[in-house]
Write a protein that holds these residues in place. Structure first.
Motif, PDB file in Angstrom:
ATOM      1  N   PHE A 265      28.844  25.366  27.102  1.00 28.62           N
ATOM      2  CA  PHE A 265      28.273  24.931  25.830  1.00 28.62           C
ATOM      3  C   PHE A 265      29.099  23.804  25.221  1.00 28.62           C
ATOM      4  O   PHE A 265      30.321  23.747  25.376  1.00 28.62           O
ATOM      5  CB  PHE A 265      28.254  26.087  24.819  1.00 28.62           C
ATOM      6  N   GLU A 266      28.413  22.936  24.508  1.00 32.13           N
ATOM      7  CA  GLU A 266      29.075  22.025  23.580  1.00 32.13           C
ATOM      8  C   GLU A 266      29.152  22.729  22.234  1.00 32.13           C
ATOM      9  O   GLU A 266      28.196  23.385  21.811  1.00 32.13           O
ATOM     10  CB  GLU A 266      28.284  20.722  23.442  1.00 32.13           C
ATOM     11  N   VAL A 267      30.290  22.614  21.562  1.00 33.46           N
ATOM     12  CA  VAL A 267      30.544  23.411  20.365  1.00 33.46           C
ATOM     13  C   VAL A 267      30.890  22.512  19.182  1.00 33.46           C
ATOM     14  O   VAL A 267      31.685  21.587  19.302  1.00 33.46           O
ATOM     15  CB  VAL A 267      31.706  24.403  20.597  1.00 33.46           C
ATOM     16  N   THR A 268      30.268  22.831  18.046  1.00 34.48           N
ATOM     17  CA  THR A 268      30.628  22.214  16.776  1.00 34.48           C
ATOM     18  C   THR A 268      30.979  23.320  15.798  1.00 34.48           C
ATOM     19  O   THR A 268      30.207  24.271  15.639  1.00 34.48           O
ATOM     20  CB  THR A 268      29.452  21.396  16.191  1.00 34.48           C
ATOM     21  N   VAL A 269      32.149  23.221  15.189  1.00 27.27           N
ATOM     22  CA  VAL A 269      32.508  24.159  14.127  1.00 27.27           C
ATOM     23  C   VAL A 269      32.001  23.557  12.829  1.00 27.27           C
ATOM     24  O   VAL A 269      32.612  22.661  12.255  1.00 27.27           O
ATOM     25  CB  VAL A 269      34.025  24.410  14.075  1.00 27.27           C
ATOM     26  N   ALA A 270      30.831  24.022  12.400  1.00 28.54           N
ATOM     27  CA  ALA A 270      30.183  23.419  11.234  1.00 28.54           C
ATOM     28  C   ALA A 270      30.939  23.710   9.951  1.00 28.54           C
ATOM     29  O   ALA A 270      31.011  22.854   9.052  1.00 28.54           O
ATOM     30  CB  ALA A 270      28.746  23.922  11.125  1.00 28.54           C
ATOM     31  N   GLU A 271      31.489  24.920   9.846  1.00 23.26           N
ATOM     32  CA  GLU A 271      32.170  25.302   8.610  1.00 23.26           C
ATOM     33  C   GLU A 271      33.180  26.391   8.903  1.00 23.26           C
ATOM     34  O   GLU A 271      32.961  27.245   9.767  1.00 23.26           O
ATOM     35  CB  GLU A 271      31.152  25.797   7.577  1.00 23.26           C
ATOM     36  N   ALA A 272      34.296  26.369   8.193  1.00 27.65           N
ATOM     37  CA  ALA A 272      35.291  27.429   8.285  1.00 27.65           C
ATOM     38  C   ALA A 272      35.732  27.824   6.884  1.00 27.65           C
ATOM     39  O   ALA A 272      35.938  26.960   6.020  1.00 27.65           O
ATOM     40  CB  ALA A 272      36.494  26.983   9.108  1.00 27.65           C
ATOM     41  N   VAL A 273      35.832  29.120   6.666  1.00 24.52           N
ATOM     42  CA  VAL A 273      36.403  29.657   5.434  1.00 24.52           C
ATOM     43  C   VAL A 273      37.877  29.895   5.715  1.00 24.52           C
ATOM     44  O   VAL A 273      38.230  30.655   6.638  1.00 24.52           O
ATOM     45  CB  VAL A 273      35.707  30.968   5.024  1.00 24.52           C
TER      46      VAL A 273
END
Length: 308
Positions: A265-273
């Motif tokens: 997979f190609e991965v994007t971390v859209a948001e992190a808390v």
């Protein structure tokens, strides 16, 4: 390689963790641990603990927000990412949220699969009929469940199936059949040995232009800190800890991203808390629970994955 993985795990957006995130009952973490292990040791866990009021989900499954607004947001986000409305969906670890089946059909999904290691979805028809009525009250053409004899026929009328078991349960889904894969606070509970087989199955069933949306928690279940990092793998991965409902695989964000990438997979971390500083936990984690320092500041993350 590790440096590339950590760069791939860099969030596009960071949100400060609110005070008291996942703190739960105001008792020390070790008291919670002892109580949960003791109850699990005498067989009071899972459905039995919920029936006795000793365990409950952290949300109300009957709220319009969970039943309608969350799946609508999933579909809107998927459409924005892949340029078309998803027609098929797979949810990993839905638990009681299988009751969303009529809502998902009303939102236009033609085929839905729910996959869970254990069957914790309501067996009676009333929750599914209530969800269908809610959907219709919000203008969605949910299926009419009148005449359905049981849960199975109700799900079939919604174009939905419930698959029970480990990663191999996904074998019945055809290759490339799923436009949208979702999970909510589930992947952190998957045993480490099951992660690779699960992600390989997700890669197989995801359509070439499909998308996965996964919300993942990284804090412990003993007060929302990092107390789970103080234990050896032998104890933490034991059946007793699993029965107590506190097991999480202790993979940090960068490790989770790395596993998705290795599965294709190609991965994007859209948001992190993220926490401003490292939360409560051992000053020095157990050697078997050590991970990159930056991972210990990530409480939750939303990642978006697509076939590479």
């Amino acid at each position: 390689m590790e440096q590339r993985i950590e760069e791939a795990a860099r969030p596009r957006r960071e949100v400060p963790a609110p005070p008291g995130l996942s703190r739960g009952a105001p008792v020390p973490w070790w008291v919670k641990l002892g109580m949960k292990l003791s109850l699990a040791a005498i067989g009071v866990h899972g459905g039995r603990a919920r029936a006795l009021g000793l365990a409950r989900p952290s949300f109300d499954a009957a709220t319009p927000a969970k039943l309608v607004e969350v799946p609508r947001a999933w579909l809107d986000r998927a459409e924005a990412l892949i340029g078309r409305r998803p027609r098929t969906m797979l949810e990993i670890g839905p638990g009681g949220m299988v009751v969303r089946a009529p809502v998902l059909a009303g939102l236009g999904l033609r085929r839905v699969w729910f996959a869970d290691p254990a069957d914790s979805a309501p067996a009676g028809l009333a929750p599914y009929r209530a969800a269908a009525e809610l959907a219709r009250s919000q203008g969605l053409p949910a299926p009419d469940l009148a005449g359905c004899r049981d849960r199975g026929t109700a799900l079939a009328r919604c174009g939905a199936s419930l698959l029970i078991g480990g990663p191999s349960a996904l074998a019945s889904i055809p290759d490339g059949a799923v436009d949208l894969v979702v999970s909510e606070a589930v992947l952190e509970h998957v045993r480490r040995d099951d992660m690779a087989p699960l992600l390989q199955q997700l890669r197989r069933v995801t359509a070439p232009d499909g998308i996965g949306l996964h919300g993942i928690d990284f804090q412990d279940h003993l007060g929302g800190g990092l107390q789970h990092l103080r234990f050896s793998d032998q104890f933490w991965a034991s059946p007793l800890v699993g029965r107590a409902g506190i097991y999480v695989n202790r993979l940090g964000l960068s490790a989770m991203v790395g596993r998705f990438r290795r599965a294709g997979f190609e991965v994007t971390v859209a948001e992190a808390v993220v926490w401003e500083r490292r939360p409560a936990g051992p000053r020095k984690p157990h050697p078997e629970a050590t991970r990159p320092v930056a991972d210990d500041l990530v409480a939750r993350a939303l990642i978006e994955v697509r076939p590479g």
